[in-house]
Each structure stands twice: as C-alpha cells, then as structure tokens.
Design a protein around this motif. Sequence first.
Motif, PDB file in Angstrom:
ATOM      1  N   TYR A 156       0.829  -1.204   0.000  1.00 19.78           N
ATOM      2  CA  TYR A 156       0.000   0.000   0.000  1.00 19.78           C
ATOM      3  C   TYR A 156       0.862   1.252   0.000  1.00 19.78           C
ATOM      4  O   TYR A 156       1.755   1.401   0.831  1.00 19.78           O
ATOM      5  N   LEU A 203      -5.509  -5.862  -0.280  1.00 19.64           N
ATOM      6  CA  LEU A 203      -6.367  -5.846   0.900  1.00 19.64           C
ATOM      7  C   LEU A 203      -7.610  -6.716   0.698  1.00 19.64           C
ATOM      8  O   LEU A 203      -7.963  -7.514   1.565  1.00 19.64           O
ATOM      9  N   GLY A 204      -8.245  -6.573  -0.450  1.00 23.94           N
ATOM     10  CA  GLY A 204      -9.440  -7.358  -0.728  1.00 23.94           C
ATOM     11  C   GLY A 204      -9.150  -8.854  -0.621  1.00 23.94           C
ATOM     12  O   GLY A 204      -9.903  -9.595   0.016  1.00 23.94           O
ATOM     13  N   CYS A 216     -12.854  -2.003  -0.985  1.00 17.11           N
ATOM     14  CA  CYS A 216     -11.381  -2.038  -0.949  1.00 17.11           C
ATOM     15  C   CYS A 216     -10.819  -1.554  -2.263  1.00 17.11           C
ATOM     16  O   CYS A 216      -9.782  -2.046  -2.708  1.00 17.11           O
ATOM     17  N   PHE A 266     -12.744   1.071   3.163  1.00 18.31           N
ATOM     18  CA  PHE A 266     -11.311   1.225   3.427  1.00 18.31           C
ATOM     19  C   PHE A 266     -10.683   2.346   2.608  1.00 18.31           C
ATOM     20  O   PHE A 266      -9.504   2.655   2.805  1.00 18.31           O
TER      21      PHE A 266
END
Lengths: 203, 203
Positions: free
Chosen positions: A99, B92-93, B150, B174
């Motif tokens: 990220y 993230l997902g 996400c 998010f």
Amino acid sequence: MKQQIPVTSLQRLPVYLNYLKSLENTDRNISSGAIAAALGMGEVLVRKDLAYTSAQGKTRIGYRCGELISAIEEYLGCNRVLPAVIFGAGGLGRALMSYGGFKNYGINIVAAFDNDPDKTDKFVADIRICRVSEAAEVIRRHNVKLAVICVPASVAQEVCDTLVGCGICAVLNFAPVLLKVPEGVNVRNIDVAANLAILSSQI
Amino acid sequence: MKQQIPVTSLQRLPVYLNYLKSLENTDRNISSGAIAAALGMGEVLVRKDLAYTSAQGKTRIGYRCGELISAIEEYLGCNRVLPAVIFGAGGLGRALMSYGGFKNYGINIVAAFDNDPDKTDKFVADIRICRVSEAAEVIRRHNVKLAVICVPASVAQEVCDTLVGCGICAVLNFAPVLLKVPEGVNVRNIDVAANLAILSSQI
DNA sequence: TAGATTGTTAATCGATTAACAATC
DNA sequence: TAGATTGTTAATCGATTAACAATC
C-alpha cells in the motif's frame, strides 16, 4: 508533545486533509461552512479542529486552501519521514507493504518480519521480509518507534512485548486482542471483523 | 431494530467477546469488576454495556461466563448467517477474502468483485472474484445487504453508488474518502494510513 | 454600510463515573 | 450477619453545538 488536542479532533484531521486534497484547485479560499457542508458536520467543530493546527482563517474570506493542507500536514507530521515496521507478513501484512498511502503521512515501512522461513528473505514492494531474530537489530538501527501488528491473535501479545522491548512506543494492532503495554506506549486497534459485525448488527 | 444502544457501547461488545472467549474455562462465573480490570476500564461501564444484551448477572456471583458469550453473540447476530461481498480484489481485498475471522460474527463473504479481467473468474479461499457486471445479479440473488469497499479512493464513490443501487445498506469502507450515501445507508470507515498517522503524530 | 466569516465564550448534550439501594 | 456484587439513579466530565462579538 503538542498542546492537548482531543483524540476525536485528531481523528478528524485526516478526513479534512483527504477532502481538501481531493479538491481540484487548492489555490483558492474555503470557508469552514463549506468544509462542514461537504463533510456533513457542524461548522464550529471544523473551526475548532482546525484551530489546533497552525491554520488561520481570515474573516469574511475563510481559509486559504493550500495553507490549510500544509497546516494539517505539518500538525500530523507528514513532512518528516518516520520509519515503521510491519510484524506478520500474511495476507494483510503484505497488503500493507504494497500500500502506497503511508507515504502521504511521512511514514516509511523499512522492514517486515515473519517467523515463517518460506516468507523471509523475500521482498514485497521493495520491502524485505526479515527473520524475527533480526527485529531488534533492524528496529534499533533505523530507530523505529512505530509498528504494525498483523500476526494471529494467539501470538499478538508476545510479539507486542518483543516490540516494546525493542523500543517501539506506538502500535497499530490488527489482532483482535487487547494488548497489555506499559505506560507510555500508545496502541490503536483495528478489528476488521468487529467493524463488520457492528455494521451487521445495525441492519 | 433493537432498543437504542450507544455506538460507543456497541463498539465495546466485540472487545468483551474477544476477552471472554480467550478465557480457558468459560464454565465459570465472572464479575463486571474482573472484566473491567482485565480490560482497563470502569466496572459500571461494563455492566451498562452488558445490560444492552440479554445478559443477566447474579448479585454476589457475577455473570455466567458462557451465558455472557452467548448473550453478546446473540446481540451481535453471530448466529444467523449474513452474506457480504467485497469490492476490489487487490492486496487488501484478497487478504480479507482469506481471513477466517468473519465467520465468528456470522458473516459469510459470498463473492468478490474486481474490474481487472486478470483477476476475475479466479478463486481466493474458495471465494470467486466476479466481474463487476455480475454484481447486481449476485447481490440480489444472495440478498446481500453488507459490502466491503477495498477499491482505490478515486473510484470508491462510484462503486458505493453502484452498491447502494443494488440494495446494499451497510458499507465498510477502506478507501480514504468520505462516501456520500442516501439516508438509511450505514457506513463505517477504516483508514489504515490515517490511523498510523494519528499514532505517529503522538510520538 | 451590510453581509459573510472567524474565533471565542456559554449552553447543551451524551457518555462515563460515582453513589447507593437491593440482594443473595 | 457481613461482604460482594448487580443494577439504577444522580453527578460529573468532555465534546459538540449555539450564541455572539469582532472584523474586513
């Protein structure tokens, strides 16, 4: 340490920052009322929050948009570079390594750690996944104060103790446990499942 | 909808639940004072929070540990199964797809969606990553009310609008943007970078 | 000037804590 | 009984909102 700001105000500063940065043209003025309307909150609250930063509005004109962004960034320390580490290189840990958003806040992930030898000595987004045994040395070398815990709940306290022992004084904890830390160590918890549960219970 | 519980209390229920479940033996009694001490909070607050659930203590004895767990689980709806979807199958997902903790709260991820054809029609943890064009059909078929966003901030509002149009009424977001939603749609935001920034500004 | 806007002081509101009666 | 504990009512505290003077 800065003058006392309520945590609730502090939590809103990134919200203002995101909003202000999302504006196409930041070379203009914006009033607390306009910010409040856009964010669905009271305008006095906006002014109070902004007053904790060095932002200064002009009566009848509002705030210079760019100055407001700078003031919030300065308050949050986005300009200095603060090293941080990630503990646990599972799915979440690796997602955080990839990220790019931490840069905006002046946070630089210098290393990740995992106790699984299949994961260590590999790189994700140019960040090395180190062996846990290296943690103390890496943390001390970079003078890291900030850590993110993405390990399973069962080992989170143990990992936290290690980190605190290495000099970490701020922890972002994704494990669903309440970490015990000595006075002076700051912990914020993000329990994703609990957040979903809260939403689901209100449906 | 249940009787009115303050959001602050609601947020603490998962904390109690985690703590109670972490006890080795749940076939015993526990007092609000003991819970408060373990969690570093006031005992009256604990009793007030627990009173929102169906939990009932016995004077001089405290609460039956197992009953307390059941009462909180019932209140949070951990026993029914609620379908949910994830929008955005980036790091993230996919981490959330692999995360097993949602089951504890009775939440079942039925599908994920992504607009990248390289990701779609693949499976992560037995959950299919679908094309965005399938979203409406999948959401309606499973009667999904709950969604996790996400996706990058730049497209989050657009995705949110689509989801709301499909009947979603609770969103865990998010993306670091404030989503505009119609009355009746519930949004909770998790901005990981902002959380780190808050910690870092207090160092 | 009139109007818009800030910043501050006072009032309100809601959540937490304290006090305490009930009770086993 | 005395002591521990719950549940509730009242007091406190902190955060938000309202009111308003200052000002450009």
